[in-house]
Design an enzyme around this catalytic site. Structure first.
Site, mmCIF file in Angstrom:
data_model
loop_
_atom_site.group_PDB
_atom_site.id
_atom_site.type_symbol
_atom_site.label_atom_id
_atom_site.label_comp_id
_atom_site.label_asym_id
_atom_site.label_seq_id
_atom_site.Cartn_x
_atom_site.Cartn_y
_atom_site.Cartn_z
ATOM 1 N N ASP A 115 0.819 7.188 10.171
ATOM 2 C CA ASP A 115 1.752 6.127 10.571
ATOM 3 C C ASP A 115 3.163 6.393 10.044
ATOM 4 O OD1 ASP A 115 -0.274 4.742 8.226
ATOM 5 O OD2 ASP A 115 1.860 4.913 7.776
ATOM 6 N N TYR A 135 -6.458 -6.107 3.623
ATOM 7 C CA TYR A 135 -7.557 -5.140 3.425
ATOM 8 C C TYR A 135 -8.768 -5.916 2.918
ATOM 9 C CZ TYR A 135 -4.606 -0.984 4.014
ATOM 10 O OH TYR A 135 -3.781 -0.005 4.522
ATOM 11 N N ASP A 139 -6.927 19.012 10.883
ATOM 12 C CA ASP A 139 -7.854 18.524 9.865
ATOM 13 C C ASP A 139 -7.343 18.915 8.471
ATOM 14 O OD1 ASP A 139 -11.461 18.998 9.336
ATOM 15 O OD2 ASP A 139 -9.880 18.188 8.056
ATOM 16 N N GLY A 140 -7.190 17.908 7.633
ATOM 17 C CA GLY A 140 -6.648 18.146 6.288
ATOM 18 C C GLY A 140 -7.494 19.117 5.473
ATOM 19 N N TYR A 186 0.836 -1.210 0.000
ATOM 20 C CA TYR A 186 0.000 0.000 0.000
ATOM 21 C C TYR A 186 0.871 1.260 0.000
ATOM 22 C CZ TYR A 186 -3.325 3.480 1.705
ATOM 23 O OH TYR A 186 -4.092 4.612 1.861
ATOM 24 N N GLN A 187 1.833 1.333 0.970
ATOM 25 C CA GLN A 187 2.601 2.580 1.125
ATOM 26 C C GLN A 187 3.466 2.854 -0.103
ATOM 27 O OE1 GLN A 187 1.689 3.890 3.990
ATOM 28 N NE2 GLN A 187 1.861 2.433 5.688
ATOM 29 N N ASP A 233 -3.676 9.747 2.137
ATOM 30 C CA ASP A 233 -3.586 8.404 2.713
ATOM 31 C C ASP A 233 -4.612 8.318 3.845
ATOM 32 O OD1 ASP A 233 -1.012 6.714 4.675
ATOM 33 O OD2 ASP A 233 -2.945 6.061 3.881
ATOM 34 N N SER A 234 -5.845 8.069 3.483
ATOM 35 C CA SER A 234 -6.933 8.171 4.460
ATOM 36 C C SER A 234 -7.438 6.798 4.888
ATOM 37 C CB SER A 234 -8.101 8.927 3.819
ATOM 38 O OG SER A 234 -8.716 8.088 2.851
ATOM 39 N N SER A 235 -8.226 6.829 5.968
ATOM 40 C CA SER A 235 -8.967 5.623 6.327
ATOM 41 C C SER A 235 -10.231 5.635 5.464
ATOM 42 C CB SER A 235 -9.294 5.662 7.828
ATOM 43 O OG SER A 235 -9.804 6.921 8.183
HETATM 44 N N1 LIG Z 1 -1.486 4.304 6.008
HETATM 45 C C1 LIG Z 1 -2.572 3.509 6.490
HETATM 46 C C2 LIG Z 1 -3.451 3.078 5.382
HETATM 47 C C3 LIG Z 1 -4.862 3.499 5.526
HETATM 48 N N2 LIG Z 1 -5.596 3.086 4.377
HETATM 49 C C4 LIG Z 1 -6.905 2.534 4.532
HETATM 50 C C5 LIG Z 1 -7.067 1.745 5.803
HETATM 51 C C6 LIG Z 1 -8.463 1.155 5.907
HETATM 52 C C7 LIG Z 1 -8.818 0.313 4.700
HETATM 53 N N3 LIG Z 1 -10.134 -0.251 4.817
HETATM 54 C C8 LIG Z 1 -8.642 1.103 3.436
HETATM 55 C C9 LIG Z 1 -7.264 1.701 3.333
#
Ligand SMILES: NCCCN[C@H]1CC[C@H](N)CC1
EC number: 2.5.1.16
Length: 291
Positions: free
Chosen positions: A89, A228, A140-141, A64-65, A159-161
């Protein structure tokens, strides 16, 4: 719930739940924004969980990163100023630091607990904070971007949740408009853009919004991340009007520069997988593929 196992149960992916065997819970806390947990898994190393959703594991975070960072930065020559929204992170910072052309890295993360917990439990991820080019803003972005002068950045990485919780606004049109304003002509943005197996409707909305806002190119790319939901995650790669950006062909390949003083070699990204990342299965091509 199976004793000794963590299951990622969420209304965002109804009827399914990826599970990891738990050796030991290492941290549990509640920040201003979310529940934060770290556990030692049996086979994926340490795992970071926010509000019951897996954010990263030591074993597969590289996929991912590295991809969310190298897909945009290897698509433009000489990125100099980069902004990260989220990414507390520190993993994206570690990946940006591979580029010697970069002079300034700003990061805006809303939750300080994520930063502190990553530095304590994920040193190989949080190593990104050690780069002298990094400036950390806790906030807050959305608000941060409103204060950014027009055309400041060559690249923005979001890079969001997921869109439920603190990151919800990062998936909405006003935010994308503020990102476009903050980018120089021919600048690029890469956002976390969910899974084509789970969230095609969210992705379609994002593509419609991005096509209206980013007058360069708009492409969806993806990678595999075993931990994921659905085992994959996508990215929205957009460029603003200006010098054309062909995301599918890296003009700034990092493979050759790998010998650079980097904290560690790339584990996942390379130029072939960069190009391949934009290939879509037919059901997705019809809905979000290039027009
Ligand atoms: N750098 C942390 C990655 C966060 N990205 C998300 C985390 C939650 C997932 N369901 C989708 C990607």
């Amino acid at each position: 719930v199976i004793p000794g196992w963590f299951s990622e149960i969420s209304s965002m992916w109804p009827g399914e739940a990826h599970s990891l065997k738990v050796e030991k819970i290492l941290f549990q806390g509640k920040s201003e924004y979310q529940n934060v947990m770290v556990f030692q898994s049996s086979t994926y190393g340490k795992v970071l969980v926010l509000d019951g959703v897996i954010q990263l594991t030591e074993r597969d975070e590289c996929a991912y990163q590295e991809m969310i960072t190298q897909l945009p930065l290897c698509s433009i020559p000489n990125p100099k100023k980069v902004l990260v929204i989220g990414g507390g992170d520190g993993g994206v910072l570690r990946e940006i630091a591979r580029h010697s052309s970069v002079e300034k890295i700003d990061i805006c993360e809303i939750d300080k607990m994520v930063v502190d917990v990553s530095k304590q439990y994920f040193p190989d991820v949080a190593v990104g904070y050690e780069d002298p080019r990094v400036t950390l803003h806790i906030g807050d972005g959305v608000a941060f971007l409103k204060k950014v002068p027009e055309g400041t950045y060559d690249a923005v990485i979001v890079d969001s949740s997921d869109p439920i919780g603190p990151a919800q606004e990062l998936f909405e049109k006003p935010f994308f408009q503020s990102v476009a304003k903050a980018l120089r002509p021919g600048g690029v943005v890469c956002t976390q853009a969910e899974s084509i197996w789970l969230h095609m409707d969210i992705i379609e909305d994002i593509v419609v919004n991005c096509r209206q806002i980013f007058k360069g190119s708009v492409n969806y790319a993806w990678t595999t991340v075993p931990t994921y939901p659905s085992g994959m995650i996508g990215f929205m790669l957009c460029s603003t009007e200006g010098p054309p950006v062909d995301f599918k062909h890296p003009v700034n390949p990092i493979d050759e520069k790998e010998c650079q003083k980097s904290v560690r070699p790339l584990k996942f990204y390379n130029s072939e997988i960069h190009t391949a990342a934009f290939c879509l299965p037919s059901f997705a091509k019809r809905k979000i593929g290039p027009k």
